[in-house]
Design an enzyme around this catalytic site. Structure first.
Site, PDB file in Angstrom:
ATOM      1  N   CYS A  98      -5.243 -27.365 -16.517  1.00  0.00           N
ATOM      2  CA  CYS A  98      -4.808 -28.767 -16.530  1.00  0.00           C
ATOM      3  C   CYS A  98      -3.833 -29.072 -15.389  1.00  0.00           C
ATOM      4  O   CYS A  98      -4.035 -29.988 -14.604  1.00  0.00           O
ATOM      5  CB  CYS A  98      -4.165 -29.099 -17.869  1.00  0.00           C
ATOM      6  SG  CYS A  98      -3.529 -30.786 -17.957  1.00  0.00           S
TER       7      CYS A  98
ATOM      8  N   LYS B  87      -5.495 -36.507 -10.892  1.00  0.00           N
ATOM      9  CA  LYS B  87      -4.823 -37.810 -10.923  1.00  0.00           C
ATOM     10  C   LYS B  87      -4.068 -38.077  -9.626  1.00  0.00           C
ATOM     11  O   LYS B  87      -3.939 -39.228  -9.196  1.00  0.00           O
ATOM     12  CB  LYS B  87      -3.856 -37.894 -12.116  1.00  0.00           C
ATOM     13  CG  LYS B  87      -4.513 -37.622 -13.459  1.00  0.00           C
ATOM     14  CD  LYS B  87      -5.784 -38.419 -13.665  1.00  0.00           C
ATOM     15  CE  LYS B  87      -6.601 -37.890 -14.830  1.00  0.00           C
ATOM     16  NZ  LYS B  87      -7.383 -36.686 -14.523  1.00  0.00           N
TER      17      LYS B  87
ATOM     18  N   GLY C 152      -4.319 -10.802 -20.798  1.00  0.00           N
ATOM     19  CA  GLY C 152      -4.043 -10.374 -22.166  1.00  0.00           C
ATOM     20  C   GLY C 152      -5.314 -10.080 -22.935  1.00  0.00           C
ATOM     21  O   GLY C 152      -6.302 -10.812 -22.831  1.00  0.00           O
TER      22      GLY C 152
ATOM     23  N   GLY D 135     -23.785 -35.386 -14.358  1.00  0.00           N
ATOM     24  CA  GLY D 135     -22.947 -35.534 -15.541  1.00  0.00           C
ATOM     25  C   GLY D 135     -21.982 -36.684 -15.378  1.00  0.00           C
ATOM     26  O   GLY D 135     -21.332 -36.804 -14.328  1.00  0.00           O
ATOM     27  N   SER D 136     -21.878 -37.535 -16.398  1.00  0.00           N
ATOM     28  CA  SER D 136     -21.007 -38.721 -16.282  1.00  0.00           C
ATOM     29  C   SER D 136     -19.971 -38.783 -17.388  1.00  0.00           C
ATOM     30  O   SER D 136     -19.569 -39.867 -17.815  1.00  0.00           O
ATOM     31  CB  SER D 136     -21.848 -40.004 -16.299  1.00  0.00           C
ATOM     32  OG  SER D 136     -22.386 -40.245 -17.593  1.00  0.00           O
TER      33      SER D 136
ATOM     34  N   ALA E  44     -21.014 -31.325 -13.126  1.00  0.00           N
ATOM     35  CA  ALA E  44     -20.001 -31.751 -14.092  1.00  0.00           C
ATOM     36  C   ALA E  44     -20.666 -31.866 -15.461  1.00  0.00           C
ATOM     37  O   ALA E  44     -20.642 -32.915 -16.101  1.00  0.00           O
ATOM     38  CB  ALA E  44     -19.385 -33.082 -13.661  1.00  0.00           C
TER      39      ALA E  44
ATOM     40  N   HIS F   5       5.259 -61.210 -22.202  1.00  0.00           N
ATOM     41  CA  HIS F   5       4.392 -61.982 -21.304  1.00  0.00           C
ATOM     42  C   HIS F   5       5.057 -62.106 -19.947  1.00  0.00           C
ATOM     43  O   HIS F   5       6.264 -62.353 -19.865  1.00  0.00           O
ATOM     44  CB  HIS F   5       4.156 -63.377 -21.889  1.00  0.00           C
ATOM     45  CG  HIS F   5       3.391 -64.281 -20.974  1.00  0.00           C
ATOM     46  ND1 HIS F   5       2.031 -64.193 -20.821  1.00  0.00           N
ATOM     47  CD2 HIS F   5       3.814 -65.274 -20.138  1.00  0.00           C
ATOM     48  CE1 HIS F   5       1.630 -65.096 -19.945  1.00  0.00           C
ATOM     49  NE2 HIS F   5       2.705 -65.776 -19.515  1.00  0.00           N
TER      50      HIS F   5
END
Length: 464
Positions: A42, A51, A115, A180-181, A268, A443
């Site tokens: 990650c 990102k 491990g 892949g999507s 993907a 707002h």
């Protein structure tokens, strides 16, 4: 002397490091075993660096469309793939160092190596320095997953790539086929298309982003086509052949067999769990459909051995792994955590527009026998979205007609990955359409659309 621990964790991704830190917070002598970089896939090769690259794409988009915002540039912006990748790697490195700091701060011993279970309460650690052993009363397996490889699409790391190589392309190809999507495929398709690459998305199932609500899938297909991304749904990839010149892809879909070509093919098509060489057989743990069976507190069939994250049959998401880690550790430590509620797990796709959802889709709710109230609010009616120049998308809220409780929320638009937290909390608390509609929202904000969608479900929409 063999070092003894209360809890040992294998793997330092968002499941593993969270488990280790929570165990240490609760007073347990804790070790974490990691064979690669702290933070797992990650932080190093998934969520975070992706990102970072998507942010670069967004900045490029704004620069390229600056005139729409009244800004004149003396020259056209040019994406620099090498610098984009370098920034992304820098962000990943910063976050990995942050995990190292947190583990040290909480007095977690970091043991570098691979491990492997070596019998009850015993771990073998293999590193460049050789083999060593530790003992632990409780062992938590959190070794995650890797990109799945398909025999008809062999990944060579150059012409046929996985998500890992897609994060390291310092030269932009002219064309790319994304197979892949799901979230990974869609994010990279958007990323490279936004940087000027000719992208084709091939999806086996009938809809783009097939796990999303049907209206979300349709909206994103329109958004992709607007970006000149070719979308081929209900299409199977039969074979991929790579050469020095590029890739040839044989597919079969609505128009029958076709031959596609591109400089690069991105595979993907899902993930494969990292269960190899864990020594599962030494303690009698069996794999079922590529997953480790566990109970609601992540106990495996072997006493004192637990599994979390991508290893178990739950949504393969970083935040799910973290939630499972906390639940698992707190149960070990004698607290009374409730099981993770998988019906309130948010899901996000960081394309542009973004996609976010929680709970049941309309189809799932109907199939479950609910009578529904549905409220939708389009961002074309949002003042903040209009001022931002980001009017694509909508908020869709699904309520149980009998109780008025929220069953699901589905969003497409700018910043909806941030906005999904409110419907997630609302669903967890059992909020009704009336409660959401009467919650005063600031707002102008994008988040007003949640209130407006709830009002629409009640037949009381003001701005529609």
């Amino acid at each position: 002397m063999t070092e003894k621990y209360d809890i040992a964790v294998v793997g330092s991704g968002p499941g593993g490091y969270v488990a280790a830190i929570r165990a240490a917070q609760l007073g347990k002598k804790t070790a974490i075993v990691e064979m690669a970089d702290l933070g797992g896939v990650c932080l190093n090769w998934g969520c975070i660096p992706t990102k970072a690259m998507l942010k670069s794409a967004q900045v490029y988009h704004y620069a390229a469309s600056a005139q729409n915002y009244g800004i004149d540039l003396e020259c056209a912006p040019v994406p620099n793939a090498e610098k984009i990748v370098a920034r992304s790697r820098g962000v990943a490195d910063t976050m990995s160092k942050g995990v190292a700091f947190l583990l040290k701060k909480n007095n977690v011993d970091v043991l570098h190596g691979r491990g492997e279970l070596a019998g009850a309460g015993r771990l073998k650690i293999t590193s460049e320095q050789g083999e060593s052993f530790i003992e632990a009363q409780h062992i938590i397996l959190a070794t995650g997953a890797r990109p799945r490889q398909m025999p008809f699409m062999p990944v060579d790391g150059e012409r046929v790539i996985s998500s890992r190589e897609a994060l390291m392309l310092t030269q932009l190809p002219q064309s790319m086929i994304v197979c892949g999507s799901g979230a990974i495929g869609s994010e990279f398709a958007y990323l490279y298309a936004s940087l000027g690459v000719k992208v084709t998305v091939v999806e086996y199932l009938p809809a783009l982003m097939p796990l999303e609500d049907a209206e979300v899938s349709a909206a994103m297909e329109r958004a992709f086509r607007k970006m000149r991304i070719t979308v081929m749904t209900s299409t199977a990839v039969k074979s991929v052949t790579a050469s020095e010149e590029g890739c040839t892809v044989e597919v079969e879909g609505k128009k029958g067999p076709q031959t596609l070509s591109a400089d690069v093919v991105l595979s993907a098509v899902g993930i494969k769990t990292n269960t190899e060489n864990l020594g599962l057989e030494t303690v009698g743990i069996e794999i079922v459909r590529d997953k480790i069976p566990v109970d609601e507190f992540y106990r495996t069939s072997a006493p004192g051995v637990y599994a979390i994250g991508d290893l178990v049959p739950s949504p393969a998401l970083a935040h799910v792994a973290s939630a499972e880690a906390v639940c698992c550790v707190e149960k070990i430590c004698g607290l009374n955590p409730g099981p993770v509620d998988y019906s309130t797990i948010p899901s996000c796709v960081y394309t542009s527009p973004e996609v976010a959802s929680v709970g049941l889709t309309q189809k799932q709710a109907e199939e479950a026998g609910y009578k529904l109230k549905i409220g939708k609010f389009p961002f074309t009616a949002s003042g903040k979205a209009t001022a931002s120049g980001e009017r694509d998308g909508f908020v869709k809220l699904i309520f149980d007609e009998d109780t008025n409780r929220l069953l699901g929320a589905h969003m497409v638009g700018m910043n909806v990955t941030e906005m999904i937290a409110e419907p997630t909390l609302a669903k967890m608390l059992g909020a009704t359409a009336h409660r959401i509609a009467r919650t005063v929202h600031s707002h102008p904000t994008m988040n007003e659309a949640v209130m407006e969608a709830a009002e629409a479900a009640l037949g009381a929409a003001i701005h529609l």
